[in-house]
Write an enzyme that holds these catalytic residues in place. Structure first.
Site, short mmCIF file in Angstrom:
data_model
loop_
_atom_site.label_atom_id
_atom_site.label_comp_id
_atom_site.label_asym_id
_atom_site.label_seq_id
_atom_site.Cartn_x
_atom_site.Cartn_y
_atom_site.Cartn_z
N GLY A 10 12.79 45.19 124.38
CA GLY A 10 11.60 45.96 123.50
C GLY A 10 11.99 47.24 122.99
O GLY A 10 11.16 48.19 123.10
N ASP A 35 15.25 43.02 120.97
CA ASP A 35 14.00 43.30 120.64
C ASP A 35 13.68 41.87 119.77
O ASP A 35 14.73 41.31 118.92
CB ASP A 35 13.72 44.49 119.76
CG ASP A 35 12.25 44.64 119.80
OD1 ASP A 35 11.75 45.61 120.54
OD2 ASP A 35 11.42 43.93 119.11
N ASN A 54 14.41 36.82 121.59
CA ASN A 54 13.43 36.60 122.24
C ASN A 54 13.92 36.63 123.81
O ASN A 54 15.03 36.14 124.01
CB ASN A 54 12.74 35.25 121.86
CG ASN A 54 11.56 35.36 122.62
OD1 ASN A 54 10.98 35.73 123.67
ND2 ASN A 54 10.36 34.80 121.75
N TYR A 154 -2.55 41.13 131.39
CA TYR A 154 -1.49 42.21 131.66
C TYR A 154 -1.69 42.92 132.87
O TYR A 154 -0.38 42.98 133.52
CB TYR A 154 -1.80 43.02 130.32
CG TYR A 154 -0.98 44.33 130.33
CD1 TYR A 154 0.48 44.13 130.05
CD2 TYR A 154 -1.32 45.68 130.56
CE1 TYR A 154 1.14 45.52 129.79
CE2 TYR A 154 -0.65 46.90 130.59
CZ TYR A 154 0.80 46.59 130.11
OH TYR A 154 1.62 47.77 130.11
C1 AKB Z 1 -2.43 49.27 127.47
O1 AKB Z 1 -3.18 49.95 127.00
O2 AKB Z 1 -2.32 48.17 127.62
C2 AKB Z 1 -0.98 50.10 127.95
C3 AKB Z 1 -1.26 50.55 129.17
C4 AKB Z 1 -2.12 51.28 129.80
O3 AKB Z 1 -0.32 49.77 130.11
N1 AKB Z 1 -0.82 51.32 127.19
#
Ligand code: AKB
Length: 340
Positions: A10, A35, A54, A154
């Site tokens: 990245g 990246d 990738n 995430y």
């Molecule tokens: C996001 O907003 O997803 C990132 C983080 C807070 O990890 N910047």
């Protein structure tokens, strides 16, 4: 003896570009990068080798490992929180499966070198999930082991990968009695929202901070996607790089854990607006909260307790809020857009 090689995934992202500059300026490591998009020409001289590809491509990772004796991995590649909610399955693939590929590569490399490859992993405030704004206000600074119930893909991915890294460091192939000397050395930092003078992030939910700042400097209107009272921790990009380097150099024997909060300052959207207005009095900032993105920020802590990092490896931010805005962000941003 030649300088150790670090692999940066990245590398073309916000943190990656700043880290490459720092690694080059310090001169103690040689950087190999990967990246999805090719590194811009001006960053290439900072690197020993650059690969466009990738991290899901195991063949590419094996090739990189075959060509270089990688001693350190900065695994920065990820799909951020807002982008992850738009495509959760892809986020899981990149953030979890991609990380697994890198861990496997670093593990093999540790075996080959006969010493632990250091694997530095940026985690995030997104691993926390505060149940309500009232609880968030009451909680104040959160410690690493509290509220680990993320509400984004995430956040789930980051939390799980922290465990995966710890597993690789302490227990990988435990039935096969792999000696601990041959295991990798995983270290993770939980970052706040990051603000850079050079780049505007994409796909995150803490993006309202940097977006507001850059829009004002460009003389553009900005409709903020969270309420003005929405408060989360932030950090200036040079401190993020400072933290990554500190984590890399930390003495393993002194580390009591593999996961560390790193804090700097905390700001609401309104606080940012006021700081921006000091320099751009005519900034056109309005508030048009997006219910889901606001809920995500509301679930993140107001501030981070980073005592563990301070005690174990001497973490201390260089840029407090005043210095970050007055000495780094605003002067650099003004210069940057004046040139355009
Ligand atoms: C996001 O907003 O997803 C990132 C983080 C807070 O990890 N910047």
């Amino acid at each position: 003896m030649s300088k150790p090689v670090v692999l940066v995934t990245g590398a073309n992202g916000e943190i990656g570009r700043s880290l490459l500059q720092k690694l080059h300026a310090e001169g103690r490591y040689r950087a190999v990068t990967v990246d999805l998009t090719p590194l811009p020409e001006r960053y290439r001289p900072l690197c020993l080798e650059t690969y466009a590809g990738n991290i899901m491509d195991k063949y590419l990772l094996d090739q990189i490992a075959a060509h270089h004796e990688i001693e350190v991995v900065f695994h920065l590649a990820a799909l951020l929180s807002t982008r992850g909610e738009r495509d959760p399955e892809l986020a899981h693939q990149v953030n979890v499966e991609g990380t697994l590929h890198l861990l496997r590569m670093a593990q093999n490399q540790s075996g080959r070198l006969g010493r632990a490859v250091r694997f530095i992993f940026p985690s995030s405030i997104a691993v926390y999930g505060l149940p309500s704004v009232e609880e968030k206000a009451k909680a104040g600074k959160v410690v690493e082991d509290s509220y680990n119930v993320p509400i984004t893909m995430y956040g789930c991915n980051k939390l799980y990968c922290e465990h995966l890294g710890r597993y690789f460091t302490q227990h990988f192939r435990q039935l096969g009695a792999l000696s601990s000397a041959a295991r990798l050395d995983f270290r993770s930092l939980r970052f706040p929202g990051l603000i850079s003078a050079d780049t505007v992030p994409t796909g995150g939910t803490s993006d309202f901070g940097p977006e507001m700042l850059h829009a004002a400097a460009k003389g553009e209107k900005y409709a903020c996607f969270v309420r003005e009272d929405t408060k989360i921790p932030f950090m200036a990009m040079p401190d993020a790089v400072h933290a990554l380097m500190g984590m890399l150099e930390a003495d393993r024997a002194k580390l009591t854990d593999s996961v560390y909060n790193v804090g700097a300052f905390s700001l609401s959207a309104k606080d940012i607006e006021q700081r921006v207005r000091k320099h751009f009095p005519d900034a056109d900032v309005t508030y048009a909260p997006d219910a889901v993105r606001n809920k995500i920020c509301d679930s993140w802590p107001e501030d981070l307790d980073d005592t563990r990092a301070r005690n174990d490896w001497g973490w201390k931010p260089i840029w407090d809020v005043e210095r970050a805005f007055e000495e780094y962000l605003l002067p650099s941003i003004k210069k940057r857009y004046a040139k355009e």
